[in-house]
Design a protein around this motif. Structure first.
Motif, mmCIF file in Angstrom:
data_model
loop_
_atom_site.group_PDB
_atom_site.id
_atom_site.type_symbol
_atom_site.label_atom_id
_atom_site.label_comp_id
_atom_site.label_asym_id
_atom_site.label_seq_id
_atom_site.Cartn_x
_atom_site.Cartn_y
_atom_site.Cartn_z
ATOM 1 N N ARG A 82 21.153 46.454 63.696
ATOM 2 C CA ARG A 82 21.277 47.409 62.457
ATOM 3 C C ARG A 82 22.338 47.771 61.968
ATOM 4 N N ASN A 83 23.265 48.299 62.771
ATOM 5 C CA ASN A 83 24.665 48.541 62.316
ATOM 6 C C ASN A 83 25.324 47.505 61.718
ATOM 7 N N ALA A 84 25.148 46.301 62.375
ATOM 8 C CA ALA A 84 26.071 45.179 61.720
ATOM 9 C C ALA A 84 25.339 44.811 60.392
ATOM 10 N N LEU A 85 24.208 45.068 60.180
ATOM 11 C CA LEU A 85 23.560 44.730 58.715
ATOM 12 C C LEU A 85 23.992 45.721 57.805
ATOM 13 N N ARG A 86 23.957 47.009 58.317
ATOM 14 C CA ARG A 86 24.465 48.045 57.345
ATOM 15 C C ARG A 86 25.927 47.820 57.015
ATOM 16 N N ALA A 87 26.828 47.192 57.784
ATOM 17 C CA ALA A 87 27.994 46.827 57.507
ATOM 18 C C ALA A 87 28.125 45.588 56.382
ATOM 19 N N VAL A 88 27.163 44.624 56.864
ATOM 20 C CA VAL A 88 27.185 43.834 55.752
ATOM 21 C C VAL A 88 26.836 44.122 54.284
ATOM 22 N N ALA A 112 19.643 48.193 67.686
ATOM 23 C CA ALA A 112 20.608 49.062 67.115
ATOM 24 C C ALA A 112 21.978 48.451 66.652
ATOM 25 N N LEU A 113 22.417 47.490 67.576
ATOM 26 C CA LEU A 113 23.615 46.604 67.171
ATOM 27 C C LEU A 113 23.426 45.939 65.942
#
Length: 304
Positions: A111-117, A108-109
């Motif tokens: 995935r959220n970081a890659l969404r921000a990237v 989950a962490l």
């Protein structure tokens, strides 16, 4: 003959079709109408087809014109994407971010970081490999991934650049219906000896001797964490699992957290790893900083 085709002609075609007339397109483009008409005529001559029916008061796209317009817009979009990617590379952003991440890392962490990237670097391509044990390091050494996020202690590598990210807690667990779930606590090594332990096995030759975490003499080996979790839930045996992957199962009563007399849980340190002299680019560093912030938030004690 098609060598005479220019991007400017395609832009003019797009403008005329969008504006509805040569005069309106000329105003939009800041040109005289005759220059717009000449550009369309030159394009028609290059392609050998009529793009507009000029018999009425306003030009109408012919059937061929509709087809060519769609191709022209696709070509223009590709050119803009090429331009944006070149600007991104020129600003030290890698053209592709390739990651090899151990499956124990909180998805989950990540995935959220890659969404921000993806939002911060819209032209960036990402290649993500989810690996176990020595798999992430193998991807690095094969040159398939430029950045690994895994426990370098598993392989014992000393020739790679590593930056500590977090420590993943592991706890011993078993299905609620398994005999071990009702065993007196703490569970002794003698009690565990003849129970089946579900163990991850490495598909690469990189991992060091992991026998220190094996307490049973009966062993079932699995090549991936997800399959092992399925068999754990089904009651095939016990094992140590990352707490974030089994917390919901424990809370729901599907799994039971064992208390062992020996090796009652442990932590696996996770690092960001890359080949020496080949650090991640701007997007890779941005991702790591985002992940470290998210990990700090997740590990921060909550107020009582």
């Amino acid at each position: 003959m098609l060598d005479a085709l220019t991007l400017d002609q395609l832009r003019v075609l797009d403008a005329v079709a969008d504006a509805g007339s040569f005069s309106a397109a000329a105003r939009r483009l800041g040109r005289v109408q005759s220059a717009v008409s000449q550009a369309v005529q030159a394009l028609e001559g290059t392609l050998g087809v009529a793009l507009f029916d000029r018999s009425g008061r306003t030009p109408k796209l012919t059937d061929a014109g509709h087809v060519i317009l769609a191709d022209a817009r696709s070509a223009l979009a590709s050119v803009e994407a090429l331009r944006a990617r070149a600007l991104s590379i020129a600003s030290a952003v890698e053209p592709e971010l390739s990651l090899a991440v151990d499956s124990i890392f909180p998805n989950a962490l990540l995935r959220n970081a890659l969404r921000a990237v993806a939002a911060a670097f819209p032209q960036l391509s990402v290649r993500l490999f989810t690996e176990g044990l020595g798999g992430a390091e193998q991807r690095l050494r094969d040159g398939v991934a430029q950045l690994g996020i895994y426990s370098i202690a598993v392989t014992g590598a000393t020739d790679l650049a590593a930056e500590f990210m977090t420590a993943i807690p592991f706890v011993p667990v078993v299905a609620a219906g398994h005999p071990l779930a009702a065993a007196p606590s703490p569970v002794t090594r003698e009690r565990l000896r003849n129970e089946t332990q579900l163990v991850l096995t490495d598909r690469t030759p990189l991992s060091e001797n992991l026998w220190g975490a094996i307490l049973s003499t009966r062993i079932w080996r699995f090549a991936d964490l997800g399959t092992r979790l399925d068999y754990l839930r089904a009651g095939f045996g016990w094992c140590n699992m990352p707490i974030h992957l089994v917390a919901d199962d424990i809370a729901a009563g599907r799994l039971v957290r064992l208390r062992l007399e020996e090796l009652d849980g442990y932590e696996s340190p996770v690092y960001a790893v890359h080949l020496r002299g080949k650090p991640p680019g701007r997007a890779g560093r941005w991702l790591l900083e985002r992940l470290k912030g998210a990990l700090a938030d997740a590990n921060r004690p909550t107020a009582p």
